[in-house]
Scaffold this motif. Structure first.
Motif: not given
Ligand code: UTP
Length: 287
Positions: A157-159, A201-203, A246-247
């Motif tokens: 997941a990334v943001e 960014a990895i989330m 992309l969450i």
């Protein structure tokens, strides 16, 4: 193969939240009316996980007790006739099947995941960080799982974060595939804003395949002496494609003091029981 097991690493030292975390696990700090790790467990359950493996360490017993049956408490509530609270307490221990494994030393997130290897065996699995709360319409893990089933490879997941914030996270070099999905070309742990390959960014949510375990075994500890999951994922890239999603939702890094405060205020405002009064209270503050 269907993903049915989830690992929740919760053995970190929580140094960003000292002194609150000196004798209490940060994952047990309450956000509004329940410990932060319960939000994460409920997300995993909503996403269809059947078994949750929590990686704990010294001083983390309260996590096990929280998800266990509490006969004394149930007995007291039954005698008091507080049926609503009794059902809520029973619901927590019946959420899913829990297993626990101890990480003897806090040797990093990658090492924590490696501790769950025997319990996972040879199947794909999810990883959810116990201090990352995601408030979303569709559970964040379900969003990552959909990408996994579609692309048949590991997904992170990334943001999108502000350029100045990238130094706190692992960041990906993406190739857009459409609909919020990216192929990961590279990963960089905590880059400076000038060196960051993107602002993605990895989330804290992952769906991984069991070959990550061999990769983790072969991953050298980083500068801090910890085995980093980001480094292992970078090594995995040499062998197979890796994807990012992309969450859609609001992410709170509740393991940091500011993130915790944001989660508390925003989730309290959305709370059915407390939201109205809390909003009135905030409006009345002379800021
Ligand atoms: P963090 O870096 O956010 O947690 O790790 P931390 O190490 O507890 O916090 P600080 O940085 O000292 O304040 C991300 C997740 O990985 C787990 C943590 O519990 C957290 O959920 N973790 C980290 C482990 O389980 N073991 C480790 O050795 C390190």
């Amino acid at each position: 193969m269907r993903v049915r097991k989830a690992v929740l690493p919760a053995a970190g030292l929580g140094t960003r939240f000292l002194p609150a975390t000196k004798a209490s696990p940060k994952e047990m700090l309450p956000v509004v009316d329940k410990p932060m790790i319960q939000y994460v467990v409920e997300e995993a359950k909503q996403a269809g996980m059947e078994q949750i493996i929590i990686v704990t360490g010294r001083g983390k017993r309260a996590i096990e007790d929280h998800f266990d049956t509490s006969y004394e408490l149930e007995d007291i509530l039954e005698k008091k006739g507080d049926e609503e609270l009794l059902q809520e307490i029973k619901r927590i221990s019946n959420l899913v099947t829990f297993c626990y494994v101890r990480q003897k030393e806090a040797l990093g997130l990658g090492h924590a995941i490696l501790c769950a290897r025997d319990m996972i065996g040879d199947e794909p699995f999810a990883v959810l960080l116990g201090d990352m709360i995601i408030d979303s319409h569709k559970p964040a893990l379900s969003q990552v799982l959909e990408t996994y089933y579609r692309y048949k490879g590991p997904v992170i997941a990334v943001e999108e974060v502000e350029a100045s914030e990238v130094t706190h996270y692992g960041v990906i070099r993406p190739e857009g595939l459409g609909n919020g999905v990216y192929k990961v070309l590279d990963l960089v742990e905590k880059p400076s804003p000038e060196d960051a390959p993107s602002n993605l960014a990895i989330m804290g949510r992952y769906v991984l395949t069991p070959d990550i375990f061999d990769t983790l075994e072969d991953t050298e500890p980083g500068r801090s002496g910890e085995i980093q999951l980001t480094d292992a994922l970078k090594n995995l890239l040499a062998h197979r494609p890796l994807y990012a999603y992309l969450i859609e939702g609001k992410l709170y890094d509740a393991g940091s003091k500011l993130g915790f405060l944001k989660a508390t205020v925003e989730l309290a405002l959305k709370n059915r029981e407390l939201g109205g009064d809390f909003r009135d209270y905030l409006k009345g503050l002379q800021l």
